[in-house]
Design an enzyme around this catalytic site. Sequence first.
Site, mmCIF file in Angstrom:
data_model
loop_
_atom_site.group_PDB
_atom_site.id
_atom_site.type_symbol
_atom_site.label_atom_id
_atom_site.label_comp_id
_atom_site.label_asym_id
_atom_site.label_seq_id
_atom_site.Cartn_x
_atom_site.Cartn_y
_atom_site.Cartn_z
ATOM 1 N N ASP A 41 0.872 -1.175 0.000
ATOM 2 C CA ASP A 41 0.000 0.000 0.000
ATOM 3 C C ASP A 41 0.913 1.231 0.000
ATOM 4 O OD1 ASP A 41 -1.969 1.871 0.237
ATOM 5 O OD2 ASP A 41 -2.682 1.237 2.215
ATOM 6 N N ASN A 43 -4.388 4.974 -3.938
ATOM 7 C CA ASN A 43 -5.583 5.759 -4.222
ATOM 8 C C ASN A 43 -5.357 6.527 -5.531
ATOM 9 O OD1 ASN A 43 -4.134 8.185 -3.610
ATOM 10 N ND2 ASN A 43 -4.738 8.073 -1.454
ATOM 11 N N ASP A 75 -6.300 1.286 5.381
ATOM 12 C CA ASP A 75 -5.525 0.257 6.081
ATOM 13 C C ASP A 75 -6.373 -0.987 6.331
ATOM 14 O OD1 ASP A 75 -3.376 2.144 6.321
ATOM 15 O OD2 ASP A 75 -4.446 3.055 7.994
#
Length: 363
Positions: free
Chosen positions: A115, A147, A255
């Site tokens: 991530d 994102n 998360d």
Amino acid sequence: MMTLTSERVLSIQSHVVFGYVGGKAAVFPLQLLGYDVDVVNTVNYSNHAGYGRSGGTKTTAAELDSIFQAMELNELLLPTRLLTGYIPGAEALSAVAKLASKLRRSRPSMTYLLDPVMGDAGRLYVAPDVVPVYKDMLPLATIITPNWFEVELLTDVTLKDIPSLHRALDILHKQYRVPNVVISSIPLNGWLAAALPSSILPPSATASTHLLCISSSLPSSALQSSHLYASDTTRSIVHAQCVPLIPGYFSGVGDLFSALLLAHFHQDQTPENVAASPLSEAVSQALTKTHAVLLVTQAQAEALPEEERLPTDDELDKEYPLRKTRRMRGRELALVKGQDVIRGRGHAHVREMMLWDGFWDTR
């Protein structure tokens, strides 16, 4: 040598004493789903930054190296899955990159969910020198969960239309060799809504009412080809789904989503739904459970006393810091209350990711 009897996750991300972001949002859900989790904290803070004030320290690269070296000497580096999240500086991130590379060489079948936590809505909240390190790490990953803004940072492509989205995914899959890409919480801009098939776009959906999640995975046949990245004809399989927007400010959502995605991803399992892929099936579970936890959190927040539900007012928040603190405190993810949701109990409807048929032909 110790024999692995179950799946084990090595989680490397932030830690807060109070609340649920970073590892606090990821570890408990992974454990509920049956994973042993080894935890390395990249920061140790009192609370997340949304409160306006916090205390604590960042873990240095030397401290991370010391932890990793001792674990290796003691034969404690045994992950079948790796999860990395918020790492604020390039030196510390480089230490994590070195470990990820070593683990990838020794365990080629390890599932690594990266991530690339760098920022949101056009604003970086890590040092700028983190960006090139993340680019170098991308080929190590099995799945990445950037994102919208982070996709632009990683690909140097401004996402403004379908051709630019095509370019960005091609760069991630072919240049950086990432097999699985998930972009969640995408504002449903006009050009994006216009391109979506009717099977995915709900009636009257807009950027103010819905978010979009896109998953893009290379077919298993392509993954086995040594010529994959030399071929311009290889195209990923793209799925998407719209999710109703829940108003309000929540931290740790990404998360939680990444942890649930890692938990449910099984590359070697064939989905029962012929239109699904291992990635889209895992995203369906993660999306469904994350949204359900947010609904529990929203209900919990709405039941709080009025002084803990005051609307955002920058001037008043600055004058009375506890006003903001109480609001933030009331919107921490309701993970304990939502643990049955995480386990998959009590919700029959899974929000399925839908095949975006003809995605690569869309202009």
